[in-house]
Design a protein around this motif. Structure first.
Motif, PDB file in Angstrom:
ATOM      1  N   CYS A 370       0.853  -1.188   0.000  1.00  0.00           N
ATOM      2  CA  CYS A 370       0.000   0.000   0.000  1.00  0.00           C
ATOM      3  C   CYS A 370       0.887   1.235   0.000  1.00  0.00           C
ATOM      4  O   CYS A 370       1.467   1.612   1.037  1.00  0.00           O
ATOM      5  CB  CYS A 370      -0.920   0.006   1.222  1.00  0.00           C
ATOM      6  SG  CYS A 370      -2.280  -1.167   1.101  1.00  0.00           S
ATOM      7  N   GLU A 375      -7.476   5.094  -3.873  1.00  0.00           N
ATOM      8  CA  GLU A 375      -8.086   4.012  -3.104  1.00  0.00           C
ATOM      9  C   GLU A 375      -7.402   3.812  -1.744  1.00  0.00           C
ATOM     10  O   GLU A 375      -6.948   2.722  -1.402  1.00  0.00           O
ATOM     11  CB  GLU A 375      -8.058   2.705  -3.907  1.00  0.00           C
ATOM     12  CG  GLU A 375      -8.859   2.751  -5.195  1.00  0.00           C
ATOM     13  CD  GLU A 375     -10.345   2.947  -4.945  1.00  0.00           C
ATOM     14  OE1 GLU A 375     -10.880   2.336  -3.994  1.00  0.00           O
ATOM     15  OE2 GLU A 375     -10.969   3.726  -5.691  1.00  0.00           O
ATOM     16  N   CYS A 378      -3.656   2.401  -1.609  1.00  0.00           N
ATOM     17  CA  CYS A 378      -3.343   1.048  -2.076  1.00  0.00           C
ATOM     18  C   CYS A 378      -3.667   0.890  -3.549  1.00  0.00           C
ATOM     19  O   CYS A 378      -4.032  -0.205  -4.001  1.00  0.00           O
ATOM     20  CB  CYS A 378      -4.109   0.018  -1.260  1.00  0.00           C
ATOM     21  SG  CYS A 378      -3.640  -0.044   0.482  1.00  0.00           S
ATOM     22  N   ARG A 381      -1.539  -1.838  -5.501  1.00  0.00           N
ATOM     23  CA  ARG A 381      -1.934  -3.217  -5.199  1.00  0.00           C
ATOM     24  C   ARG A 381      -3.282  -3.563  -5.827  1.00  0.00           C
ATOM     25  O   ARG A 381      -3.452  -4.621  -6.431  1.00  0.00           O
ATOM     26  CB  ARG A 381      -1.989  -3.423  -3.685  1.00  0.00           C
ATOM     27  CG  ARG A 381      -2.298  -4.861  -3.269  1.00  0.00           C
ATOM     28  CD  ARG A 381      -2.705  -4.931  -1.809  1.00  0.00           C
ATOM     29  NE  ARG A 381      -3.968  -4.231  -1.587  1.00  0.00           N
ATOM     30  CZ  ARG A 381      -4.526  -4.049  -0.388  1.00  0.00           C
ATOM     31  NH1 ARG A 381      -3.879  -4.469   0.694  1.00  0.00           N
ATOM     32  NH2 ARG A 381      -5.671  -3.423  -0.268  1.00  0.00           N
ATOM     33  N   ASP A 382      -4.252  -2.670  -5.681  1.00  0.00           N
ATOM     34  CA  ASP A 382      -5.586  -2.961  -6.184  1.00  0.00           C
ATOM     35  C   ASP A 382      -5.614  -3.082  -7.706  1.00  0.00           C
ATOM     36  O   ASP A 382      -6.282  -3.958  -8.257  1.00  0.00           O
ATOM     37  CB  ASP A 382      -6.569  -1.872  -5.738  1.00  0.00           C
ATOM     38  CG  ASP A 382      -6.784  -1.884  -4.226  1.00  0.00           C
ATOM     39  OD1 ASP A 382      -6.218  -2.782  -3.563  1.00  0.00           O
ATOM     40  OD2 ASP A 382      -7.496  -1.005  -3.718  1.00  0.00           O
ATOM     41  N   GLY A 386      -6.368  -6.501  -9.597  1.00  0.00           N
ATOM     42  CA  GLY A 386      -7.542  -6.420 -10.456  1.00  0.00           C
ATOM     43  C   GLY A 386      -7.251  -6.762 -11.900  1.00  0.00           C
ATOM     44  O   GLY A 386      -8.078  -7.388 -12.583  1.00  0.00           O
ATOM     45  N   PRO A 417      -9.543  -6.696  -2.832  1.00  0.00           N
ATOM     46  CA  PRO A 417      -9.874  -5.323  -2.434  1.00  0.00           C
ATOM     47  C   PRO A 417     -10.981  -4.762  -3.327  1.00  0.00           C
ATOM     48  O   PRO A 417     -11.255  -5.288  -4.405  1.00  0.00           O
ATOM     49  CB  PRO A 417      -8.556  -4.569  -2.613  1.00  0.00           C
ATOM     50  CG  PRO A 417      -7.744  -5.416  -3.526  1.00  0.00           C
ATOM     51  CD  PRO A 417      -8.155  -6.825  -3.264  1.00  0.00           C
ATOM     52  N   ALA A 420     -10.246  -4.138  -7.113  1.00  0.00           N
ATOM     53  CA  ALA A 420     -10.013  -5.393  -7.812  1.00  0.00           C
ATOM     54  C   ALA A 420     -11.312  -6.173  -7.999  1.00  0.00           C
ATOM     55  O   ALA A 420     -11.537  -6.818  -9.019  1.00  0.00           O
ATOM     56  CB  ALA A 420      -8.995  -6.237  -7.052  1.00  0.00           C
TER      57      ALA A 420
END
Length: 430
Positions: A370, A375, A378, A381-382, A386, A417, A420
């Motif tokens: 993150c 978001e 993060c 990562r998302d 995704g 998340p 994603a």
């Protein structure tokens, strides 16, 4: 009747003493030569040649029809051949002006493009890559891309002794559902790669088949795309780049002085294909299609900006993003970058391709942390999670259960998340 003048031709008579206010005309619009009053003198301007030409419009019906047909023919000729009559530099300037004023497209508002002269091209040498090519055709069809879609697939996929059971279905599906053209081809490989035995080496050596795009001479231009990718927006405007070079492609922004062939715009011709094929035949064992293109066109190609036309999935895991953001700098926001990107290529070593199964430990080890914006901090990562989840969901929907290799990973989609989950929730990325 002695005091009347008469004429049998017109059947009309009038007293000689009756003045006429203006020259009399017949029903055909011509002056009557026996008019008693001479016509008024016209100004000198009306006797000029252009005025005499205009009298054609007052002539007989046949003359009018001929004039109209000539005008229609000239207009049709200009509309159909305006690309040849206007210099490429002028078209590029007008297109750029239109882009700067309205934003969005390089298409001049007056241009009529014959999109059947252009095509998106992908190639497939294995069943997995055939599935990827059909997924790409589905995306082009869903997003409304205007040029043709062409899939070049190895003839061994359907004629070998043990073909994949879904290969024929996928080829028919690409044609019937997504309007793509499919063509069996022989795999193009270097003579030095024929003795290679490893699967990885075979996959890389088969990448030369991509260069068959130079042989598609039925088209003026083709845009070759790697199929291990997600297409987010059409790339139609690239076909209208100024034809100042036979090849246009982006630089590999993560490397130095290297062109990337994941997005390759080519003008097919027999001469260029012969040149490419000769270079492939003498390629070294470790060389791939990128090496061939850099050797042949590295000093004489048109460079396409990587933003927004090329984004690597591995960029979400990168420690810094200066190379992608460019010299202008700027603040990295993975969510905004994804929104502007048109094409995301899955290149994320050591993470395997998204259709391949991977261990949970490897995914957790490689998953971005993150950091950054979007978001709740993060976004990296998302977006990363995704992208992989959306590709897998779309692969299952387009290609069918025969191509699912990651059943154990399907169970973890409920724990994704929020961003994603939205990307993998059965809805294609728009």
């Amino acid at each position: 009747m002695a005091n009347l003048y008469s004429t049998k031709a017109l059947g009309r008579a009038w007293p000689p003493s009756t003045p006429t206010a203006s020259p009399r005309t017949s029903s055909r619009g011509r002056f009557i030569p026996w008019d008693l009053n001479p016509p008024r003198q016209r100004p000198a301007a009306v006797e000029e040649s252009w005025f005499q030409d205009l009298r054609l419009l007052r002539g007989r019906l046949t003359e009018r029809l001929v004039l109209v047909l000539v005008l229609v023919f000239c207009a049709a000729f200009l509309i159909r051949n305006h690309e040849h009559l206007i210099s490429p530099g002028t078209r590029a300037w007008v297109g750029t002006l239109h882009l700067s004023r309205l934003g969005g497209s390089l298409l001049p508002p007056w241009s009529r493009v014959h999109w059947s002269d252009y095509a998106y091209v992908s190639y497939a040498t294995t069943p997995d890559y055939l599935c990827n090519s059909v997924m790409l055709a589905e995306s082009l069809h869903r997003l409304g891309a205007k040029p043709d879609t062409l899939i070049l697939y190895s003839s061994d996929l359907t004629t070998s002794s043990s073909p994949h059971p879904a290969s024929a279905r996928l080829i028919y599906q690409a044609t019937a559902l997504y309007g793509a053209r499919t063509e069996p081809v022989s795999v193009l490989s270097a003579s030095s790669s024929s003795s290679s035995s490893s699967t990885a080496d075979t996959t890389w050596s088969a990448s030369f088949t991509k260069l068959l795009a130079f042989n598609q001479t039925r088209y003026k231009r083709v845009l070759s795309l790697d199929s291990d990718a997600t297409l987010l927006q059409p790339l139609d405007e690239l076909f209208l780049l100024p034809p100042t070079a036979p090849v246009a492609l982006p630089r590999a922004y993560w490397l130095n002085n290297t062109l990337c062939t994941s997005v390759l715009l080519a003008s097919p011709s027999e001469a260029d294909f012969a040149r490419v094929r000769a270079r492939v035949e003498k390629a070294a064992p470790q060389e791939v299609d990128t090496d061939v293109i850099n050797a042949l066109y590295g000093d004489g190609c048109l460079v396409v900006p990587h933003r927004p036309y090329l984004l690597l999935s591995g960029e979400m895991r990168a420690a810094g993003h200066e190379a992608y953001l460019g010299g202008g700098g700027g603040e990295w926001d993975a969510v905004k970058v994804l929104a502007e990107a048109k094409y995301v290529h899955f290149s994320d070593w050591p993470m395997p391709k998204p259709w391949m199964a991977s261990s949970e430990g490897l995914r957790r080890e490689l998953m971005p942390g993150c950091k950054g914006l979007g978001e709740g901090g993060c976004g990296d990562r998302d977006v990363w999670v995704g992208l992989y989840a959306e590709f897998r969901e779309r692969r299952k929907r387009v290609c069918g259960p025969e191509f699912i290799m990651y059943e154990e990973e399907e169970k973890q989609l409920d724990n994704l998340p929020p961003l994603a989950q939205a990307m993998s929730g059965g809805q294609p990325i728009e």
